[in-house]
Design an enzyme around this catalytic site. Structure first.
Site, short mmCIF file in Angstrom:
data_model
loop_
_atom_site.label_atom_id
_atom_site.label_comp_id
_atom_site.label_asym_id
_atom_site.label_seq_id
_atom_site.Cartn_x
_atom_site.Cartn_y
_atom_site.Cartn_z
N LYS A 174 -17.48 -9.01 4.08
CA LYS A 174 -17.89 -7.68 4.55
C LYS A 174 -16.92 -6.64 3.99
CE LYS A 174 -16.92 -4.59 7.73
NZ LYS A 174 -17.33 -3.39 7.02
N GLY A 234 -6.62 -3.89 7.34
CA GLY A 234 -7.08 -2.64 7.95
C GLY A 234 -6.11 -2.17 9.02
N SER A 235 -6.66 -1.53 10.04
CA SER A 235 -5.79 -0.90 11.03
C SER A 235 -5.22 -1.91 12.03
CB SER A 235 -6.56 0.17 11.81
OG SER A 235 -7.45 -0.46 12.70
N VAL A 238 -7.63 -2.59 15.12
CA VAL A 238 -8.70 -3.57 14.87
C VAL A 238 -8.10 -4.97 14.68
CG1 VAL A 238 -10.57 -4.20 13.29
CG2 VAL A 238 -10.23 -1.81 13.89
N GLY A 239 -6.98 -5.02 13.97
CA GLY A 239 -6.33 -6.32 13.74
C GLY A 239 -5.97 -7.02 15.04
N CYS A 290 -1.46 0.83 1.73
CA CYS A 290 -0.66 0.26 2.82
C CYS A 290 0.81 0.37 2.45
CB CYS A 290 -0.96 -1.22 3.04
SG CYS A 290 -2.66 -1.64 2.94
N GLU A 392 1.36 5.81 10.87
CA GLU A 392 0.77 5.74 9.54
C GLU A 392 -0.26 6.87 9.38
OE1 GLU A 392 -1.72 2.25 8.48
OE2 GLU A 392 -0.56 2.26 6.62
C1 UN1 Z 1 -2.19 -1.73 -0.51
O1 UN1 Z 1 -1.24 -0.97 -0.45
O2 UN1 Z 1 -3.13 -1.62 0.24
O3 UN1 Z 1 1.71 -2.97 -4.38
C2 UN1 Z 1 -2.20 -2.80 -1.54
C3 UN1 Z 1 0.76 -2.25 -4.55
C4 UN1 Z 1 -0.56 -2.85 -4.96
C5 UN1 Z 1 -1.28 -3.40 -3.79
C6 UN1 Z 1 -1.30 -2.44 -2.65
N1 UN1 Z 1 -0.35 -3.85 -5.95
O4 UN1 Z 1 0.85 -1.06 -4.39
#
Ligand code: UN1
Length: 502
Positions: A174, A234-235, A238-239, A290, A392
């Protein structure tokens, strides 16, 4: 206009709901990409049933052959890299060089997984009894539910799906509702490779794709007892729910959640280098990683000088459609995301002590008005207790904090609930090694930006960033397989462990 479909049991199918969600280019909302199915519980259950059936055969395909499928997947992705990246930029906004990088990360993951088909090493150990042999093997688990975000619409699905497949599991995928087209492209490529490698022995249902919302499709993953494992990026909110409900059902759950990554710049650092890094870390992908740098911790001795250099460079960043030449920063992925960013900027402006030194508003000049653009934003004099220093934001907003020593910098860096990525710029070797030891994060860069993880290294974070699993590299194969211990007794008599030998 294109109406896209789900992929179930080897066939492209409409959703039983008959409903669709539209998908538009975030840099130009007049550009309609297509309509994607709003799937139902029935669709999910049909896909899971197909995956369960396919598992009976896929698990028996030798692992090196499963790896061959992923080798061909990597080859096709490589041939089509530019087209994939162009469409990905159109769909989610980050600039072409970055969507090419995202695709390359998928290719790297494919080739790594392909070669892992010839490893998937087990251990053996001596038996405590004579004429007896002890072995152990990795075995597949079953059906995986894969739930992925929109910011790395190619790389992150491949991090999950490729190791799952090479270990012998089948998958229901999904993707994020904001990046369904990239998901279709990926699944089409996997299916092409399956046909090419397996030929007349093609197995339908090994990979299934279900579009739709987390509320419907994601929830069905939790309910469906035939899904054995869930991998989610994800968040944190939710996690936690996936972990709670999945845990109750004894599902294996891997979570990759929020971050509040920081870059430290010490007074002995190469400032030009640190500057390039923070621009890339904070405003690359419009801050929607992230691993994005959302805090900058400056040593007081270089604070004013560095900030001045930073603000000058930030104001020169060119915003625009990521497929156009010379553009540095794309739009936020959606209107809602841009609103979240703007809400956080208001929170920052309401702090008495923090001061806005760049950006702080929508970008609406000329063609930018057609998309969800936001000016790269910087706050100075931020303190660790402020919400913009703790939560975040997932957008182009950087909070600058001041430190007076390495210990103070590390304490500030560690002072959030998250622990994904981190970075320190210093030319002092002792400080660098102390930082490696003391920073609480799954990833630490010395003299590098907080972004740039490589596909063959463990990726993930500590504290509220996850539940201890890692993606990427060799470690992810532990998540997608479990162990079988095998004892072979060739003594010709009953030998009782723990009893006959002691
Ligand atoms: C993410 O930040 O959601 O290290 C993944 C990085 C990428 C992967 C990031 N290779 O920024």
């Amino acid at each position: 206009m294109d109406y896209f479909k789900n992929f179930i049991n080897g066939e492209w199918k409409d959703s039983s709901s008959g409903k669709y969600t539209e998908n538009r280019n975030p840099a130009n909302t007049e550009d309609l990409i297509g309509y994607f199915p709003s799937s139902t519980k029935e669709d999910v259950n049909e896909a899971v049933k197909a995956a369960r059936e396919a598992f009976k055969k896929w698990r028996l395909v030798p692992a090196p052959k499963r790896g061959d499928v992923l080798k061909v997947v990597g080859d096709i992705m490589l041939q089509r890299k530019d087209d994939i990246a162009f469409e990905m930029t159109r769909e989610m906004g980050k600039v072409f060089a970055e969507t090419k990088g995202d695709t390359q990360e998928g290719i790297d993951t494919a080739y790594y997984a392909a070669s892992e088909g010839r490893r998937l090493f087990g251990y053996n150990a001596p038996s405590e009894l004579p004429n007896k042999m002890n072995l152990s093997f990795r075995i597949p688990i079953g059906v995986g539910g894969i739930i992925t975000p929109w910011n790395f619409p190619m790389a992150i699905p491949t991090w999950k799906i490729f190791p799952a497949l090479v270990c012998g599991n089948t998958v229901v995928f999904k993707p994020a509702e904001l990046t369904p087209k990239t998901a279709n492209t990926l699944v089409k490529i996997i299916d092409e490779a399956m046909h090419e490698v397996l030929g007349k022995d093609y197995i339908p249902g090994v990979v299934n794709l279900i579009h739709g919302s987390g509320r419907v499709v994601g929830e069905c993953f939790l309910e469906n007892k035939e899904i054995d494992l869930i991998s989610f990026t994800g968040s944190t909110v939710v996690g936690k729910r996936i972990n709670e409900v999945g845990g109750r059902e004894l599902k294996r759950v891997s979570l990759e959640l929020g971050g509040k990554n920081a870059q430290i710049v010490m007074d002995d650092a190469n400032l030009e280098l640190a500057l390039d890094a923070v621009l890339w870390g904070a405003f690359g992908t419009t801050g929607q990683r992230c691993t994005a740098t959302s805090r900058l911790i400056l040593h007081e001795k270089i604070h004013d000088k560095f900030l001045k250099m930073l603000v000058e460079r930030v104001n020169k960043l060119k915003l625009g459609y990521g497929n156009d030449k010379g553009v540095d920063v794309g739009p936020c992925v959606s209107e809602a995301q841009r609103e979240t960013v703007n809400d956080y900027v208001k929170i920052g402006l309401n702090e008495d002590k923090a001061t806005l030194v760049a950006g702080g508003d929508y970008a609406k000049e000329g063609n930018l008005a057609k998309g969800w653009f936001y000016k790269p934003t910087i706050f100075k004099d931020v303190t660790p207790d402020m919400r913009i220093a703790k939560e975040e934001i997932f957008g182009p907003v950087l909070a600058v904090l001041k430190c007076n020593s390495l210990d103070n910098a590390v304490e500030i860096l560690n002072g959030t609930e998250y622990g994904l990525s981190s970075s320190i710029f210093t030319n002092n070797v002792n400080d660098a090694f102390r930082a490696v030891r003391d920073i609480q994060a799954g990833i630490t860069y010395i003299n590098g930006a907080t972004i740039g993880a490589e596909a063959h290294m463990p990726f993930g974070g500590v504290k509220a960033t996850g539940n201890g699993h890692r993606e990427g590299g060799w470690t992810v194969y532990d998540f997608y397989s479990e162990w079988k211990a095998v004892y072979i007794d060739y003594s010709g008599k009953l030998q009782r462990a723990q009893i006959d030998n002691y």
